[in-house]
Design a protein around this motif. Structure first.
Motif, short mmCIF file in Angstrom:
data_model
loop_
_atom_site.label_atom_id
_atom_site.label_comp_id
_atom_site.label_asym_id
_atom_site.label_seq_id
_atom_site.Cartn_x
_atom_site.Cartn_y
_atom_site.Cartn_z
N ASP A 1 -3.07 -2.70 -2.49
CA ASP A 1 -3.86 -1.52 -2.80
C ASP A 1 -4.03 -1.47 -4.32
O ASP A 1 -3.11 -1.85 -5.06
N ILE A 2 -5.17 -1.03 -4.80
CA ILE A 2 -5.35 -0.96 -6.25
C ILE A 2 -4.47 0.13 -6.87
O ILE A 2 -3.78 -0.10 -7.86
N ARG A 3 -4.49 1.31 -6.28
CA ARG A 3 -3.76 2.44 -6.88
C ARG A 3 -2.41 2.62 -6.21
O ARG A 3 -2.32 3.14 -5.10
N THR B 1 -0.07 -1.00 -10.63
CA THR B 1 -1.27 -0.96 -9.77
C THR B 1 -1.51 -2.37 -9.22
O THR B 1 -0.94 -3.35 -9.72
N TYR C 1 -11.85 -8.67 -2.73
CA TYR C 1 -11.96 -7.26 -3.11
C TYR C 1 -12.66 -6.55 -1.95
O TYR C 1 -13.84 -6.78 -1.69
N ASP D 1 -12.10 2.63 -4.34
CA ASP D 1 -12.84 2.72 -5.60
C ASP D 1 -14.00 1.74 -5.65
O ASP D 1 -13.86 0.58 -5.27
N LYS E 1 -11.71 -0.03 1.39
CA LYS E 1 -10.74 0.31 2.45
C LYS E 1 -11.37 0.66 3.79
O LYS E 1 -10.83 0.34 4.83
N ASP F 1 0.87 -1.18 0.00
CA ASP F 1 0.00 0.00 0.00
C ASP F 1 0.90 1.22 0.00
O ASP F 1 1.89 1.26 0.73
N THR G 1 -9.31 -1.13 -1.66
CA THR G 1 -9.47 0.09 -2.45
C THR G 1 -10.57 1.00 -1.92
O THR G 1 -11.47 0.55 -1.21
#
Length: 210
Positions: free
Chosen positions: A54-56, A61, A101, A84, A104, A9, A82
């Protein structure tokens, strides 16, 4: 033998918090990273049971790491965390065989349940997005107008702007109890899960319908 985990992350506080929490629960943390490329390198090196990503993140990514894991047939199962709730990201996650999935804001609450599922090779998605993933019903504009009353449509439109029940009640000159009753009816009509955020999430994902 405890489940082995790599965590990545780019937010140091989130990284430390999640790592400390999982260590205290007896999981084996093999490595931590603040960017996707470092995370992928750790996965290659340590071959953990699970990678929580973390996705981003910079360089790669979380989704790109998941894609690489799938491409190279790695046994590590990926869990994404995430903020998102974008439709395209859910679809990509499924395409790259992501096992978990989690949004956060629920990460600490849900991560143990998620890991338990993933360890058994069962997929786990936050309740707030499960209704979207498990029953991906596509509605047309005409269908929604047929399905929902004018008042319900107004409420859904307000929810897509992240308005609270109180704000919606004020706008529609109604009581909170009435708004809650309408929301309950909408959830039933749309066949959504009864979790607190399911309807608001659906409204955000389907803004183009109303």
């Amino acid at each position: 033998m405890s489940t082995s985990i790599v965590i990545a992350d780019d937010h140091p506080l989130m990284l430390r918090g999640l790592s400390d929490f999982l260590s205290s629960k007896g999981y084996s943390i093999l490595g931590k990273a603040e960017d996707g490329q470092s995370a992928y390198n750790l996965i290659i090196k340590h071959k953990p049971d699970i990678a929580i990503l973390d996705i981003r993140m910079p360089y790669l990514t979380g989704l790109e790491v998941a894609e690489q894991c799938q491409k190279h047939k790695l046994d590590t199962r990926v869990i994404l965390i995430t903020f998102d709730n974008e439709e395209a990201l859910f679809d990509k996650a499924k395409e790259f065989n992501v096992y978990g999935y989690i949004l956060k804001e629920f990460a600490i609450e849900e991560i143990e349940i998620c890991i338990d599922h993933v360890t058994k090779k069962e997929k786990y998605f936050s309740e707030e997005i499960a209704s979207y993933l498990n029953s991906k019903i596509k509605y047309s504009n005409a269908h929604i107008k047929e399905l929902l009353t004018k008042t319900e449509l107004k409420i859904v439109k307000q929810l897509s702007k992240n308005k609270s029940n109180q704000e919606i009640a004020n706008t529609l000159q109604s009581s909170i109890r009435t708004i809650e009753k309408h929301r309950s009816n909408i959830v039933k009509k749309l066949k959504l899960q009864k979790s607190h955020n399911a309807l608001m999430l659906w409204a955000n994902l389907n803004k183009d319908l109303f």
